[in-house]
Enzyme design. Structure first.
Site, PDB file in Angstrom:
ATOM      1  N   GLU A   1      16.687 -15.951 -47.061  1.00  0.00           N
ATOM      2  CA  GLU A   1      17.755 -16.895 -47.440  1.00  0.00           C
ATOM      3  C   GLU A   1      19.023 -16.213 -47.955  1.00  0.00           C
ATOM      4  O   GLU A   1      19.532 -16.541 -49.024  1.00  0.00           O
ATOM      5  CB  GLU A   1      17.212 -17.889 -48.484  1.00  0.00           C
ATOM      6  CG  GLU A   1      16.012 -18.659 -47.979  1.00  0.00           C
ATOM      7  CD  GLU A   1      15.368 -19.581 -49.023  1.00  0.00           C
ATOM      8  OE1 GLU A   1      15.905 -19.703 -50.130  1.00  0.00           O
ATOM      9  OE2 GLU A   1      14.324 -20.170 -48.707  1.00  0.00           O
TER      10      GLU A   1
ATOM     11  N   HIS B   1      11.863 -26.812 -42.639  1.00  0.00           N
ATOM     12  CA  HIS B   1      11.591 -27.902 -43.589  1.00  0.00           C
ATOM     13  C   HIS B   1      12.412 -29.107 -43.134  1.00  0.00           C
ATOM     14  O   HIS B   1      13.639 -29.106 -43.240  1.00  0.00           O
ATOM     15  CB  HIS B   1      12.041 -27.505 -45.000  1.00  0.00           C
ATOM     16  CG  HIS B   1      11.234 -26.383 -45.591  1.00  0.00           C
ATOM     17  ND1 HIS B   1       9.914 -26.532 -45.937  1.00  0.00           N
ATOM     18  CD2 HIS B   1      11.559 -25.104 -45.902  1.00  0.00           C
ATOM     19  CE1 HIS B   1       9.455 -25.389 -46.454  1.00  0.00           C
ATOM     20  NE2 HIS B   1      10.438 -24.506 -46.430  1.00  0.00           N
TER      21      HIS B   1
ATOM     22  N   ASP C   1       7.193 -28.067 -42.569  1.00  0.00           N
ATOM     23  CA  ASP C   1       6.715 -29.342 -43.108  1.00  0.00           C
ATOM     24  C   ASP C   1       7.741 -30.409 -42.744  1.00  0.00           C
ATOM     25  O   ASP C   1       8.932 -30.119 -42.589  1.00  0.00           O
ATOM     26  CB  ASP C   1       6.385 -29.305 -44.610  1.00  0.00           C
ATOM     27  CG  ASP C   1       7.534 -28.912 -45.518  1.00  0.00           C
ATOM     28  OD1 ASP C   1       8.675 -28.755 -45.037  1.00  0.00           O
ATOM     29  OD2 ASP C   1       7.292 -28.766 -46.735  1.00  0.00           O
TER      30      ASP C   1
HETATM   31  O1  G2I Z   1      11.335 -24.404 -51.649  1.00  0.00           O
HETATM   32  C1  G2I Z   1      10.490 -24.374 -50.537  1.00  0.00           C
HETATM   33  C2  G2I Z   1      10.428 -22.995 -49.933  1.00  0.00           C
HETATM   34  C3  G2I Z   1      11.768 -22.593 -49.352  1.00  0.00           C
HETATM   35  N1  G2I Z   1      11.695 -21.285 -48.698  1.00  0.00           N
HETATM   36  C4  G2I Z   1      11.161 -20.201 -49.507  1.00  0.00           C
HETATM   37  C5  G2I Z   1       9.825 -20.597 -50.136  1.00  0.00           C
HETATM   38  O2  G2I Z   1       9.351 -19.577 -50.983  1.00  0.00           O
HETATM   39  C6  G2I Z   1       9.963 -21.901 -50.905  1.00  0.00           C
HETATM   40  O3  G2I Z   1       8.666 -22.165 -51.491  1.00  0.00           O
HETATM   41  C7  G2I Z   1       8.689 -22.811 -52.723  1.00  0.00           C
HETATM   42  C8  G2I Z   1       7.240 -23.051 -53.169  1.00  0.00           C
HETATM   43  O4  G2I Z   1       6.625 -23.893 -52.245  1.00  0.00           O
HETATM   44  C9  G2I Z   1       7.230 -23.701 -54.553  1.00  0.00           C
HETATM   45  O5  G2I Z   1       5.888 -23.752 -55.046  1.00  0.00           O
HETATM   46  O6  G2I Z   1       9.350 -22.034 -53.673  1.00  0.00           O
HETATM   47  C10 G2I Z   1       9.481 -22.714 -54.915  1.00  0.00           C
HETATM   48  C11 G2I Z   1      10.346 -21.894 -55.842  1.00  0.00           C
HETATM   49  O7  G2I Z   1      11.582 -21.649 -55.300  1.00  0.00           O
HETATM   50  C12 G2I Z   1       8.099 -22.915 -55.514  1.00  0.00           C
HETATM   51  O8  G2I Z   1       8.202 -23.659 -56.703  1.00  0.00           O
HETATM   52  C13 G2I Z   1       7.768 -23.022 -57.853  1.00  0.00           C
HETATM   53  C14 G2I Z   1       8.280 -23.806 -59.030  1.00  0.00           C
HETATM   54  O9  G2I Z   1       9.699 -23.810 -58.973  1.00  0.00           O
HETATM   55  C15 G2I Z   1       7.832 -23.171 -60.294  1.00  0.00           C
HETATM   56  O10 G2I Z   1       8.218 -23.961 -61.390  1.00  0.00           O
HETATM   57  C16 G2I Z   1       6.320 -22.965 -60.283  1.00  0.00           C
HETATM   58  O11 G2I Z   1       5.912 -22.227 -61.425  1.00  0.00           O
HETATM   59  O12 G2I Z   1       6.354 -22.927 -57.906  1.00  0.00           O
HETATM   60  C17 G2I Z   1       5.916 -22.207 -59.022  1.00  0.00           C
HETATM   61  C18 G2I Z   1       4.403 -21.995 -58.913  1.00  0.00           C
HETATM   62  O13 G2I Z   1       3.734 -23.222 -58.819  1.00  0.00           O
END
Ligand code: G2I
Length: 451
Positions: free
Chosen positions: A163, A242, A273
């Protein structure tokens, strides 16, 4: 699974068969079975591709999460566990535990692993953003080198840079500590460092809103073309994909994948998704799969999670399994688009069952497991369920079922003793004793197949 079952049946039929008519019937069954595939992973493999999912280490103790993972997918991407804030929260101290759990789970079952991600502006510890340029450069290169060497030879593809471009029409790089302090050259430097750290891994650039032809994807395209022309190491481009109603699957999705492939890189769908439900969600998923299959260098698809329950945008129900792990219409659409059959590889369409595991007793050296098999909304005449152990565990005894074993001795397929018919919604159960031999791990229960 389906292929093995048909193969066995067909061999048995052939050995009993003397008339030409029966022989023909058996061969026809064999060829149907060879084409049919009854999981996302096996169907995708039939097309020379992997089918992966994002996995969170937290849920690896949840039986249906693990059994769906093990049954359906051939590749995993740790959802958060390999990100900078997870593996190098303080400078020079590397913590790999949760990511290792996922990697070991996957590799132990023959799945591939995508590494996600090395250089990203998000989930970045504040100590990194606070560094001056020359310190930041060495911290970035050290991070890439340490992390890639830890899993050297084990990661199929790495998202080296994630990104790095801005949304909208500017085609510009996104402001980040790396961009702002190191300039445009940070991406190239990251890829060169990554190639040296693990030459076997494919090196990807990964982004979102680059799924169709637009200013942002044009900017990425120009960067990849420049890298290829100057010999900067890059092997693949990840399209996160997404989607929702505000950002639907673009009509030029396939054309966009193809133009990148034509630059001489693989393309991968890395975080698929699609918010929605029912037929419209199913149709969008099917369109994505068909676009990938139409592009020779589209080597695989990863969905961003197994179940709606744990999606990063759960309220949009964007995944293939609902929050109870039931297959959604989108699942069937994907399987069908991959050329698989949704009848369990030999089962009868409409016949369905579920298998639920409980540990019914435990001692220091062994435990008893019980699996309840329940017919779906139609009566079934028979069923089968796979139970996969963690070596060196062994099953010492079973009851209320007829087991057979695969060649590894770790996978037991249980079928009914005698009459296996169940009325709609009715259930039966079978049991077994697992000798722990040092591992108390729960077995993983594969999908229930009914006919
Ligand atoms: O945002 C969707 C995806 C976009 N592309 C890069 C991917 O790495 C990203 O994945 C998401 C995860 O699916 C989430 O699970 O990235 C987020 C963070 O940017 C993730 O969220 C984080 C929460 O922000 C945190 O508060 C939490 O501690 O997940 C962490 C673990 O559950």
């Amino acid at each position: 699974m389906g292929m093995i079952k048909w193969g066995r049946r067909s061999r048995a039929a052939l050995s009993l068969t003397t008339t030409a008519l029966l022989t023909t019937t058996a061969l026809a069954a064999l060829s149907t079975g060879a084409e049919a595939a009854d999981t996302l992973g096996s169907a995708a493999a039939g097309k020379g591709r992997y089918f992966g999912t994002a996995v969170a280490a937290n849920y690896l103790g949840e039986a249906p999460y693990v059994s769906t993972l093990n049954t359906e997918f051939t590749s995993v991407t740790p959802e958060n566990e390999m990100k900078w804030d997870a593996v190098e929260r303080s400078r020079g101290t590397f913590t790999y535990g949760s990511a290792d759990q996922i990697v070991n789970h996957a590799l132990g079952r023959g799945m591939q692993v995508r590494g996600h991600t090395l250089v990203w502006h998000s989930q970045l510890p504040s100590w990194v953003s606070g560094l001056g340029a020359s310190d930041l450069r060495s911290a970035m290169n050290n991070h890439i080198t340490q992390v890639m060497q830890h899993w050297k030879g084990k990661i199929h593809s790495w998202d080296v840079v994630n990104e790095a471009f801005q949304d909208g029409n500017s085609g510009a790089r996104r402001s980040s500590p790396f961009q702002d302090k190191l300039g445009n050259g940070f991406i190239e430097e990251a890829f060169r460092t990554a190639r040296a750290a693990d030459p076997a891994a494919k090196l990807c650039y990964n982004d979102y809103n680059t799924d169709g032809v637009n200013a942002k994807s044009n900017a990425v395209y120009n960067m990849v073309r420049d890298f290829k022309s100057r010999g900067v190491p890059i092997d693949c481009v990840g399209f996160q994909s997404h989607f929702n109603s505000a950002s639907p699957v673009p009509s030029d999705y396939q054309a966009n994948l193809q133009r990148f492939a034509d630059l001489g890189v693989d393309v991968q769908i890395t975080e698929l998704d699609i918010e929605g439900s029912g037929t419209s969600q199913a149709t969008s998923y099917s369109n994505v799969v068909r676009a990938c299959l139409a592009v020779t260098r589209c080597t695989g698809i990863t969905v961003w999670g197994i179940t709606d329950k744990y999606s990063w945008r759960a309220s949009g129900t964007p995944l293939l399994f609902d929050s109870n792990y039931a297959k959604k219409p989108a699942y069937t659409a994907v399987l069908t688009a991959l050329g698989g059959s949704s009848d369990g590889g030999g089962g009868t369409p409409g016949a369905a069952c579920t298998a639920t595991y409980t540990k019914s007793a435990e001692w220091s050296d062994r435990y008893n497991g019980t699996v309840t098999v329940r017919a779906g909304s139609a009566a079934i005449s028979t069923w089968s369920v796979t139970v996969t152990l963690t070596p060196p565990q062994k099953v010492s005894t079973t009851w209320n079922g007829t087991p057979s074993w695969d060649s590894s001795g770790n996978v037991m397929t249980m079928r009914p003793n005698g009459n296996g018919s169940l009325a709609a919604g009715a259930s039966t159960s079978f049991g077994f004793t697992v000798m722990k031999n040092g591992s108390s791990a729960a077995p993983s229960i594969g999908a229930c197949t009914a006919s």
